[in-house]
Design an enzyme around this catalytic site. Structure first.
Site, PDB file in Angstrom:
ATOM      1  N   TYR A  22      -4.483  -1.364   1.850  1.00 36.61           N
ATOM      2  CA  TYR A  22      -5.917  -1.236   1.604  1.00 36.61           C
ATOM      3  C   TYR A  22      -6.282   0.228   1.339  1.00 36.61           C
ATOM      4  O   TYR A  22      -7.117   0.513   0.490  1.00 36.61           O
ATOM      5  CB  TYR A  22      -6.721  -1.768   2.798  1.00 36.61           C
ATOM      6  CG  TYR A  22      -6.582  -3.265   2.955  1.00 36.61           C
ATOM      7  CD1 TYR A  22      -7.335  -4.131   2.167  1.00 36.61           C
ATOM      8  CD2 TYR A  22      -5.692  -3.816   3.873  1.00 36.61           C
ATOM      9  CE1 TYR A  22      -7.213  -5.505   2.294  1.00 36.61           C
ATOM     10  CE2 TYR A  22      -5.565  -5.185   4.011  1.00 36.61           C
ATOM     11  CZ  TYR A  22      -6.336  -6.024   3.218  1.00 36.61           C
ATOM     12  OH  TYR A  22      -6.205  -7.385   3.352  1.00 36.61           O
TER      13      TYR A  22
ATOM     14  N   CYS B 181      -5.174 -10.669  -4.703  1.00 33.11           N
ATOM     15  CA  CYS B 181      -5.443 -10.014  -3.421  1.00 33.11           C
ATOM     16  C   CYS B 181      -4.309 -10.248  -2.427  1.00 33.11           C
ATOM     17  O   CYS B 181      -4.191  -9.513  -1.440  1.00 33.11           O
ATOM     18  CB  CYS B 181      -6.790 -10.458  -2.851  1.00 33.11           C
ATOM     19  SG  CYS B 181      -6.951 -12.221  -2.613  1.00 33.11           S
TER      20      CYS B 181
ATOM     21  N   GLU C 225       7.220 -13.660  -5.632  1.00 35.08           N
ATOM     22  CA  GLU C 225       7.215 -12.489  -6.514  1.00 35.08           C
ATOM     23  C   GLU C 225       8.337 -11.500  -6.189  1.00 35.08           C
ATOM     24  O   GLU C 225       8.519 -10.523  -6.905  1.00 35.08           O
ATOM     25  CB  GLU C 225       5.868 -11.778  -6.408  1.00 35.08           C
ATOM     26  CG  GLU C 225       4.711 -12.587  -6.963  1.00 35.08           C
ATOM     27  CD  GLU C 225       3.411 -11.816  -7.010  1.00 35.08           C
ATOM     28  OE1 GLU C 225       3.425 -10.580  -6.817  1.00 35.08           O
ATOM     29  OE2 GLU C 225       2.365 -12.448  -7.241  1.00 35.08           O
TER      30      GLU C 225
END
Length: 170
Positions: free
Chosen positions: A101, A132, A159
């Protein structure tokens, strides 16, 4: 008019909503159905598919099968100007990579906005398409995800991204 449909995927049913015509045409919501509840559905939306929801379903299926790394979809998520900036920055995180973040706040030019960035990530109405799930804690651990941490771990594993869960590097 905003329309939505629920599509089956390898990771569970997903609800996809879109403004189906006009200058605002584009996807407005995409989320996994949890406990029988389709996320983000608003009164007045009509349940039916359209070309945009069908295209999103096909591309999502390709992504979940490991055959797509980027989405080619017209997006029109409702949100504040700040949320829009955060969501644009999320789309810049490459497939298979993660950011904290803090790194996301720094990319927006405001390193002190970590909490605001986290709130905007949490308000993301287009799961996976606006990735996100690629934002994790500064220490590499999984943090909140509207679809649940197990789904977030599955997406990151799909991924090939590295993250930590319960002290174990994955």
């Amino acid at each position: 008019m905003i329309v939505y449909e629920i599509y089956p995927t390898a990771f569970g049913d997903v609800c996809i909503a879109a403004e189906d015509s006009g200058p605002q045409a584009g996807l407005v919501a995409l989320g996994f159905v949890r406990d029988g509840q389709a996320p983000g559905i608003r009164p007045g939306w009509q349940r039916r598919s359209c070309a945009l929801t069908d295209k999103a379903s096909v591309q999502l299926g390709e992504y979940l099968a490991g055959n797509r790394q980027a989405f080619d979809l017209r997006l029109h998520p409702p949100g504040t100007p700040f949320q829009q900036r955060v969501w644009t920055a999320l789309r810049d995180i490459p497939f298979g990579e993660t950011r904290s973040y803090r790194q996301q706040a720094e990319a927006l030019g405001n390193p002190k906005a970590v909490r605001a960035v986290a709130r905007a990530n949490g308000a993301n109405p287009l799961a996976i398409v606006i990735p996100c799930h690629r934002v994790i804690g500064a220490d590499g651990t999984l943090t909140g995800y509207a679809g649940g941490l197990e789904l977030k771990a599955r997406l990151l594993t799909l991924e090939g991204a590295r993250f930590t869960r319960q002290g174990e590097l994955l």
